[in-house]
Design a protein around this motif. Structure first.
Motif, short mmCIF file in Angstrom:
data_model
loop_
_atom_site.label_atom_id
_atom_site.label_comp_id
_atom_site.label_asym_id
_atom_site.label_seq_id
_atom_site.Cartn_x
_atom_site.Cartn_y
_atom_site.Cartn_z
N VAL A 151 -2.10 9.74 -5.95
CA VAL A 151 -3.10 10.66 -5.41
C VAL A 151 -2.56 12.08 -5.53
CG1 VAL A 151 -4.37 11.35 -3.35
CG2 VAL A 151 -3.93 8.94 -3.81
N GLY A 152 -3.32 12.98 -6.14
CA GLY A 152 -2.88 14.35 -6.33
C GLY A 152 -2.78 15.10 -5.01
N LEU A 153 -2.05 16.21 -5.03
CA LEU A 153 -1.83 16.99 -3.82
C LEU A 153 -3.14 17.49 -3.23
CD1 LEU A 153 0.04 18.40 -1.83
CD2 LEU A 153 0.26 20.29 -3.46
N LYS A 154 -4.03 17.99 -4.06
CA LYS A 154 -5.31 18.52 -3.57
C LYS A 154 -6.10 17.44 -2.86
CE LYS A 154 -9.42 21.07 -5.02
NZ LYS A 154 -10.14 21.70 -6.17
N LYS A 155 -6.19 16.25 -3.46
CA LYS A 155 -6.92 15.14 -2.85
C LYS A 155 -6.24 14.68 -1.57
CE LYS A 155 -9.01 13.29 -7.08
NZ LYS A 155 -9.11 12.12 -7.98
N ALA A 156 -4.90 14.71 -1.56
CA ALA A 156 -4.16 14.30 -0.36
C ALA A 156 -4.47 15.24 0.80
CB ALA A 156 -2.66 14.28 -0.65
N ALA A 172 3.31 11.76 1.13
CA ALA A 172 3.96 10.76 1.97
C ALA A 172 3.16 10.49 3.23
CB ALA A 172 5.38 11.22 2.32
N SER A 173 2.60 11.53 3.82
CA SER A 173 1.80 11.37 5.03
C SER A 173 0.56 10.54 4.76
CB SER A 173 1.42 12.74 5.60
OG SER A 173 2.56 13.47 5.98
N LEU A 174 -0.10 10.83 3.65
CA LEU A 174 -1.30 10.07 3.31
C LEU A 174 -0.98 8.60 3.11
CD1 LEU A 174 -4.33 10.20 2.66
CD2 LEU A 174 -3.71 10.55 0.27
N ASP A 175 0.15 8.32 2.45
CA ASP A 175 0.56 6.93 2.24
C ASP A 175 0.73 6.20 3.56
OD1 ASP A 175 0.55 7.47 -0.43
OD2 ASP A 175 2.73 7.55 -0.66
N VAL A 228 0.84 -1.20 0.00
CA VAL A 228 0.00 0.00 0.00
C VAL A 228 0.87 1.25 0.00
CG1 VAL A 228 -1.63 1.36 1.37
CG2 VAL A 228 -1.98 -1.09 1.10
N TYR A 229 1.88 1.27 0.88
CA TYR A 229 2.77 2.43 0.98
C TYR A 229 3.58 2.63 -0.30
CZ TYR A 229 6.25 5.65 2.80
OH TYR A 229 7.05 6.74 2.99
N SER A 230 4.04 1.53 -0.89
CA SER A 230 4.91 1.61 -2.06
C SER A 230 4.19 2.05 -3.33
CB SER A 230 5.59 0.25 -2.30
OG SER A 230 6.40 -0.10 -1.22
N TYR A 231 2.94 1.61 -3.48
CA TYR A 231 2.26 1.83 -4.75
C TYR A 231 1.17 2.91 -4.70
CZ TYR A 231 4.72 -2.32 -6.18
OH TYR A 231 5.72 -3.22 -6.48
N LEU A 232 0.94 3.48 -3.52
CA LEU A 232 -0.06 4.55 -3.43
C LEU A 232 0.61 5.89 -3.72
CD1 LEU A 232 -3.06 4.88 -2.75
CD2 LEU A 232 -2.38 5.43 -0.42
N ASN A 233 0.96 6.07 -5.00
CA ASN A 233 1.71 7.26 -5.40
C ASN A 233 0.98 8.08 -6.47
OD1 ASN A 233 4.03 6.66 -3.79
ND2 ASN A 233 4.54 5.07 -5.28
N ALA A 291 -1.53 3.14 4.95
CA ALA A 291 -0.81 1.89 5.23
C ALA A 291 -1.06 1.44 6.67
CB ALA A 291 0.68 2.07 4.98
N ALA A 292 -1.06 2.40 7.61
CA ALA A 292 -1.32 2.06 9.01
C ALA A 292 -2.74 1.52 9.18
CB ALA A 292 -1.12 3.29 9.89
N ILE A 293 -3.70 2.13 8.50
CA ILE A 293 -5.09 1.66 8.59
C ILE A 293 -5.23 0.27 7.99
CG2 ILE A 293 -7.42 2.07 7.74
CD1 ILE A 293 -6.85 5.06 7.95
N VAL A 294 -4.61 0.05 6.83
CA VAL A 294 -4.69 -1.26 6.18
C VAL A 294 -4.08 -2.34 7.08
CG1 VAL A 294 -3.79 -2.65 4.26
CG2 VAL A 294 -4.79 -0.40 3.83
N GLY A 295 -2.92 -2.05 7.67
CA GLY A 295 -2.29 -3.03 8.56
C GLY A 295 -3.16 -3.34 9.76
N THR A 296 -3.76 -2.31 10.33
CA THR A 296 -4.62 -2.51 11.50
C THR A 296 -5.86 -3.32 11.14
OG1 THR A 296 -3.87 -0.41 12.44
CG2 THR A 296 -5.90 -1.33 13.34
N LEU A 297 -6.49 -2.98 10.03
CA LEU A 297 -7.69 -3.71 9.61
C LEU A 297 -7.36 -5.15 9.23
CD1 LEU A 297 -9.64 -1.03 7.55
CD2 LEU A 297 -10.01 -1.77 9.92
N THR A 298 -6.15 -5.37 8.72
CA THR A 298 -5.73 -6.75 8.43
C THR A 298 -5.72 -7.58 9.70
OG1 THR A 298 -4.35 -6.02 6.57
CG2 THR A 298 -3.86 -8.19 7.51
N ASN A 299 -5.22 -6.98 10.79
CA ASN A 299 -5.20 -7.66 12.08
C ASN A 299 -6.62 -7.89 12.60
OD1 ASN A 299 -4.02 -8.67 14.56
ND2 ASN A 299 -4.59 -6.72 15.49
N THR A 300 -7.42 -6.82 12.62
CA THR A 300 -8.77 -6.91 13.19
C THR A 300 -9.67 -7.84 12.38
OG1 THR A 300 -8.57 -4.65 14.03
CG2 THR A 300 -10.79 -5.56 13.89
N VAL A 301 -9.72 -7.62 11.08
CA VAL A 301 -10.60 -8.42 10.22
C VAL A 301 -10.10 -9.86 10.13
CG1 VAL A 301 -11.50 -8.69 7.88
CG2 VAL A 301 -11.36 -6.41 8.91
N GLY A 302 -8.78 -10.02 10.01
CA GLY A 302 -8.23 -11.36 9.89
C GLY A 302 -8.47 -12.20 11.14
#
Length: 253
Positions: free
Chosen positions: A115-120, A178-181, A108-113, A185-196
């Motif tokens: 997203v435009g600045l305004k959206k970020a 970078a902050s948005l990434d 997620v962190y590596s490939y989430l590149n 990534a932190a949310i995805v990792g946490t949800l992987t733990n919770t949902v998994g």
């Protein structure tokens, strides 16, 4: 210096990182630091070293730290059993999701590149406001309940999050991406733990699990989903705060 020597040094470095992060995970799981009261409930922090390892050092290191997390969880269930410990004896419930925590955030962190600045900026604003709103609600609830510790913890986190938000929005434009990434990534990792984990509990032991809680087995799905929501929100918040702080301190921009 030949490639074999470089490879040995590289591997030794990764092994050392796995050992350090794995030890940190065990310390968190063995002390009160592994559970922080936040909002109206609490958040585990044992998945934080796994997510951080994934972002900083890649999926190989992240998955090994996750494996340590999962095996420790299983061993803790064996050595210090509770009525609910049977769920962690199944490695598909206690180990596999923790390994995946070390894999998904990296990609997620590596490939989430893209997203435009305004959206970020908009996305980060929503994230920070949502977190501050949740913590503010936690402070209000704690005041009503007279829970002094929860008041101090939530107030401290509120100030910390507000400071981090102001710091991010005061920096150069490219820091938003970078902050948005890292946030996602932190949310995805946490949800992987919770949902998994909770998904495995529901799939293999749903009715038995909720029966021990005094809940009608027919409501197993709703009950476990409720647990996921109640625990998942504060765990995402604490993951965002700690992952951003740790990765920034260790130089990942």
């Amino acid at each position: 210096m030949n490639n074999k020597v470089l490879m040995r040094r590289f591997d030794a470095h990764k092994i050392a990182i796995v050992g350090i992060m794995g030890a940190l995970t065990i310390v968190l799981g063995s002390t009160p630091l592994g559970f922080i009261p936040i909002g109206v409930t609490g958040a585990t922090t044992m998945h934080i070293p796994v997510i951080t390892s994934s972002i900083l050092f890649g999926p190989a290191v992240g998955s090994l730290v996750g494996l340590i997390f999962g095996v420790f969880s299983m061993m803790k269930g064996i050595l210090n059993p509770t009525p609910f410990s049977f769920v962690v004896l199944n490695p598909l419930v206690s180990v596999l999701p923790r390994i995946l925590i070390g894999i998904f955030p990296y990609y997620v962190y590596s490939y989430l590149n893209h997203v435009g600045l305004k959206k970020a900026k908009i996305a980060l604003s929503i994230f920070w406001l949502a977190i501050l709103g949740y913590l503010g609600h936690g402070i209000f609830t704690a005041i009503q309940a007279g829970n002094t510790m929860s008041i101090w913890v939530n107030s401290g986190l509120f100030i910390l999050v507000a400071a981090m938000a102001l710091l991010e929005f005061s920096k150069l434009a490219d820091s938003y991406q970078a902050s948005l990434d890292k946030v996602i990534a932190a949310i995805v990792g946490t949800l992987t733990n919770t949902v998994g984990f909770l998904g495995g509990v529901y799939l293999f032991y749903g009715e038995r699990y909720v029966s021990l809680m005094g809940v009608d087995p027919a409501n197993a799905g709703k009950t476990i989903l409720g647990i996921g929501i109640v625990n998942g929100i504060p765990e995402c918040i604490i993951a965002i705060i700690l992952v951003m702080a740790i990765t920034k301190a260790l130089g990942r921009k």
